[in-house]
Design a protein around this motif. Sequence first.
Motif, PDB file in Angstrom:
ATOM      1  N   LYS A   9       0.751  -1.245   0.000  1.00 28.77           N
ATOM      2  CA  LYS A   9       0.000   0.000   0.000  1.00 28.77           C
ATOM      3  C   LYS A   9       0.787   1.304   0.000  1.00 28.77           C
ATOM      4  CE  LYS A   9      -4.135  -1.800   0.060  1.00 28.77           C
ATOM      5  NZ  LYS A   9      -5.074  -1.604  -1.059  1.00 28.77           N
ATOM      6  N   PRO A  10       2.103   1.325  -0.085  1.00 33.47           N
ATOM      7  CA  PRO A  10       2.759   2.636  -0.124  1.00 33.47           C
ATOM      8  C   PRO A  10       2.464   3.359  -1.426  1.00 33.47           C
ATOM      9  CG  PRO A  10       4.347   0.931  -0.620  1.00 33.47           C
ATOM     10  CD  PRO A  10       3.094   0.230  -0.201  1.00 33.47           C
ATOM     11  N   ASN A  11       2.537   4.671  -1.391  1.00 33.52           N
ATOM     12  CA  ASN A  11       2.472   5.454  -2.619  1.00 33.52           C
ATOM     13  C   ASN A  11       3.821   5.353  -3.317  1.00 33.52           C
ATOM     14  OD1 ASN A  11      -0.191   6.473  -2.153  1.00 33.52           O
ATOM     15  ND2 ASN A  11       0.679   7.821  -0.599  1.00 33.52           N
ATOM     16  N   LEU A  12       3.803   4.901  -4.553  1.00 33.29           N
ATOM     17  CA  LEU A  12       5.031   4.757  -5.335  1.00 33.29           C
ATOM     18  C   LEU A  12       5.261   6.049  -6.116  1.00 33.29           C
ATOM     19  CD1 LEU A  12       7.378   3.084  -6.481  1.00 33.29           C
ATOM     20  CD2 LEU A  12       5.779   2.151  -8.171  1.00 33.29           C
ATOM     21  N   LEU A  13       6.418   6.667  -5.904  1.00 33.13           N
ATOM     22  CA  LEU A  13       6.752   7.936  -6.545  1.00 33.13           C
ATOM     23  C   LEU A  13       7.907   7.757  -7.513  1.00 33.13           C
ATOM     24  CD1 LEU A  13       6.519  11.099  -6.695  1.00 33.13           C
ATOM     25  CD2 LEU A  13       8.246  11.154  -4.866  1.00 33.13           C
ATOM     26  N   ILE A  14       7.739   8.264  -8.739  1.00 25.77           N
ATOM     27  CA  ILE A  14       8.842   8.397  -9.677  1.00 25.77           C
ATOM     28  C   ILE A  14       8.791   9.810 -10.251  1.00 25.77           C
ATOM     29  CG2 ILE A  14       8.751   5.936 -10.222  1.00 25.77           C
ATOM     30  CD1 ILE A  14       7.622   6.648 -12.952  1.00 25.77           C
ATOM     31  N   VAL A  15       9.889  10.249 -10.836  1.00 26.82           N
ATOM     32  CA  VAL A  15       9.950  11.562 -11.483  1.00 26.82           C
ATOM     33  C   VAL A  15      10.239  11.342 -12.956  1.00 26.82           C
ATOM     34  CG1 VAL A  15      11.112  13.793 -11.602  1.00 26.82           C
ATOM     35  CG2 VAL A  15      10.776  12.691  -9.376  1.00 26.82           C
ATOM     36  N   ALA A  36       4.824  -7.466 -11.095  1.00 21.65           N
ATOM     37  CA  ALA A  36       4.124  -7.303  -9.809  1.00 21.65           C
ATOM     38  C   ALA A  36       2.667  -6.930 -10.083  1.00 21.65           C
ATOM     39  CB  ALA A  36       4.813  -6.246  -8.953  1.00 21.65           C
ATOM     40  N   PRO A  37       1.926  -7.822 -10.728  1.00 19.24           N
ATOM     41  CA  PRO A  37       0.561  -7.474 -11.142  1.00 19.24           C
ATOM     42  C   PRO A  37      -0.382  -7.189  -9.988  1.00 19.24           C
ATOM     43  CG  PRO A  37       0.984  -9.830 -11.434  1.00 19.24           C
ATOM     44  CD  PRO A  37       2.299  -9.199 -11.130  1.00 19.24           C
ATOM     45  N   ASP A  38      -0.034  -7.634  -8.777  1.00 19.63           N
ATOM     46  CA  ASP A  38      -0.902  -7.395  -7.619  1.00 19.63           C
ATOM     47  C   ASP A  38      -0.570  -6.107  -6.878  1.00 19.63           C
ATOM     48  OD1 ASP A  38      -2.274  -9.765  -8.097  1.00 19.63           O
ATOM     49  OD2 ASP A  38      -0.831 -10.945  -6.934  1.00 19.63           O
ATOM     50  N   TRP A  39       0.385  -5.317  -7.397  1.00 20.64           N
ATOM     51  CA  TRP A  39       0.693  -4.035  -6.755  1.00 20.64           C
ATOM     52  C   TRP A  39      -0.560  -3.169  -6.752  1.00 20.64           C
ATOM     53  CZ3 TRP A  39       4.644  -1.816  -4.117  1.00 20.64           C
ATOM     54  CH2 TRP A  39       4.570  -0.441  -3.917  1.00 20.64           C
ATOM     55  N   SER A  40      -0.965  -2.720  -5.567  1.00 18.24           N
ATOM     56  CA  SER A  40      -2.223  -1.979  -5.452  1.00 18.24           C
ATOM     57  C   SER A  40      -2.052  -0.572  -4.904  1.00 18.24           C
ATOM     58  CB  SER A  40      -3.212  -2.754  -4.571  1.00 18.24           C
ATOM     59  OG  SER A  40      -2.681  -2.946  -3.266  1.00 18.24           O
ATOM     60  N   GLY A  41      -0.827  -0.168  -4.647  1.00 15.57           N
ATOM     61  CA  GLY A  41      -0.617   1.194  -4.178  1.00 15.57           C
ATOM     62  C   GLY A  41      -0.757   2.202  -5.309  1.00 15.57           C
ATOM     63  N   ARG A  42      -0.928   3.450  -4.940  1.00 14.86           N
ATOM     64  CA  ARG A  42      -0.955   4.512  -5.948  1.00 14.86           C
ATOM     65  C   ARG A  42       0.403   4.614  -6.625  1.00 14.86           C
ATOM     66  NH1 ARG A  42      -2.657  10.039  -3.301  1.00 14.86           N
ATOM     67  NH2 ARG A  42      -2.653  10.759  -5.480  1.00 14.86           N
ATOM     68  N   VAL A  43       0.381   4.967  -7.896  1.00 11.48           N
ATOM     69  CA  VAL A  43       1.612   5.234  -8.647  1.00 11.48           C
ATOM     70  C   VAL A  43       1.550   6.684  -9.099  1.00 11.48           C
ATOM     71  CG1 VAL A  43       3.009   4.650 -10.650  1.00 11.48           C
ATOM     72  CG2 VAL A  43       1.793   2.839  -9.421  1.00 11.48           C
ATOM     73  N   ILE A  44       2.483   7.482  -8.615  1.00 12.94           N
ATOM     74  CA  ILE A  44       2.484   8.915  -8.886  1.00 12.94           C
ATOM     75  C   ILE A  44       3.736   9.263  -9.685  1.00 12.94           C
ATOM     76  CG2 ILE A  44       2.604  11.216  -7.844  1.00 12.94           C
ATOM     77  CD1 ILE A  44       1.058   9.979  -5.441  1.00 12.94           C
ATOM     78  N   VAL A  45       3.521   9.843 -10.853  1.00  9.80           N
ATOM     79  CA  VAL A  45       4.612  10.334 -11.686  1.00  9.80           C
ATOM     80  C   VAL A  45       4.691  11.840 -11.497  1.00  9.80           C
ATOM     81  CG1 VAL A  45       5.523  10.567 -14.020  1.00  9.80           C
ATOM     82  CG2 VAL A  45       4.272   8.487 -13.370  1.00  9.80           C
ATOM     83  N   ALA A  46       5.760  12.306 -10.880  1.00 11.44           N
ATOM     84  CA  ALA A  46       5.966  13.740 -10.666  1.00 11.44           C
ATOM     85  C   ALA A  46       6.588  14.343 -11.921  1.00 11.44           C
ATOM     86  CB  ALA A  46       6.866  13.967  -9.456  1.00 11.44           C
ATOM     87  N   GLU A  47       5.964  15.390 -12.431  1.00  9.20           N
ATOM     88  CA  GLU A  47       6.396  16.006 -13.682  1.00  9.20           C
ATOM     89  C   GLU A  47       6.780  17.471 -13.438  1.00  9.20           C
ATOM     90  OE1 GLU A  47       4.528  16.673 -18.152  1.00  9.20           O
ATOM     91  OE2 GLU A  47       3.236  16.927 -16.390  1.00  9.20           O
ATOM     92  N   PRO A  48       8.075  17.817 -13.518  1.00  6.29           N
ATOM     93  CA  PRO A  48       8.449  19.217 -13.328  1.00  6.29           C
ATOM     94  C   PRO A  48       7.935  20.086 -14.460  1.00  6.29           C
ATOM     95  CG  PRO A  48      10.343  17.932 -14.058  1.00  6.29           C
ATOM     96  CD  PRO A  48       9.237  16.946 -13.791  1.00  6.29           C
TER      97      PRO A  48
END
Length: 334
Positions: A9-15, A36-48
Amino acid sequence: MAGSRTSAKPNLLIVAQAGRLEYEAIILLASLRHAAPDWSGRVIVAEPLPEGTWQGRSTQISDPVRGLLTDFGAEILPFTARHFGASYPQGNKIEALALLPANEPFLFLDTDTLVTGPLDKLRFNFKKPSASMARTNTWPQPPLYGPGYEQIWRSIYDRFGVPFDDSIDPAQPKEHWERFLYFNAGWFFGADPAEFGRRYLEWALALRDDPHDELACQAMDPWLDQAVLPVVIHSLGGGRPGKALSGMDGDTTCHYRKLPLLYAQHAERAIGICEEAVAPKHIKRVLKEWEPARKLIYQQKGRTKVRPIFAEDRVQRPERAIRNQIKSRGWWLV
């Protein structure tokens, strides 16, 4: 969330931004959904955004890539970099932490990462933050007549009021670089991105703008983020990752750094997962616009041109020597 540990459940962050990073983000998220098809956390792409310290630069993710990342379930959130930007792109990861919800656990991954196993099954203890140990003795570089490793590291901890002695690995000899807490910033995690990010930003700016005497001979670019990260992590009760996280930089993730290095240095399993993950036509249609992926993955030059160079010596050479070998043959596509 039950207790301090969670597997999914962690929020996954990438830039990601225009150019190499947006295409690496495709590979990362394709591999996440594949391995990891069962990954259910949020996936956040940070865009400058092309403003602030990125003013005048093309940073916005292209429409085809944006659509594909969204199809992978990612949320693309813009932010304005006000402190680092084009002069120090590694600072994106520091400033992007402000996008995440406070008091929710997070995991940051560099875009040049493959997910090669069930990331959702790893047991992160978010109350004890940590980061990647896939590093070499890049920083600091103590001068001949001092100060030495211990004096340099202790000076940073002391400056920010963080206990130092219990960060030491007593199994390592004095003045050996591995005695001191040092991470690769390719992945790190914690319980509260707001407090983590506040300390990371404040202390990185302090060392950049007003380096104290023990840092007088030290290059802070490009090592600033890695020089500050251990102190932030230790200040929040964290340290070296335990055996429960051996899959990071192991069977579960692969930080390949540049696509030619994936073929030069890493196991067949990781390469196979990468190629399988990006094989679907809707992914290929977008990813092939990036020359390194088109030639190394889809035209198989990574296998036929790069990998054979190192068939007898896959891991032992210094990375600089590996890069030079690839460059000399014209396949350093990044």
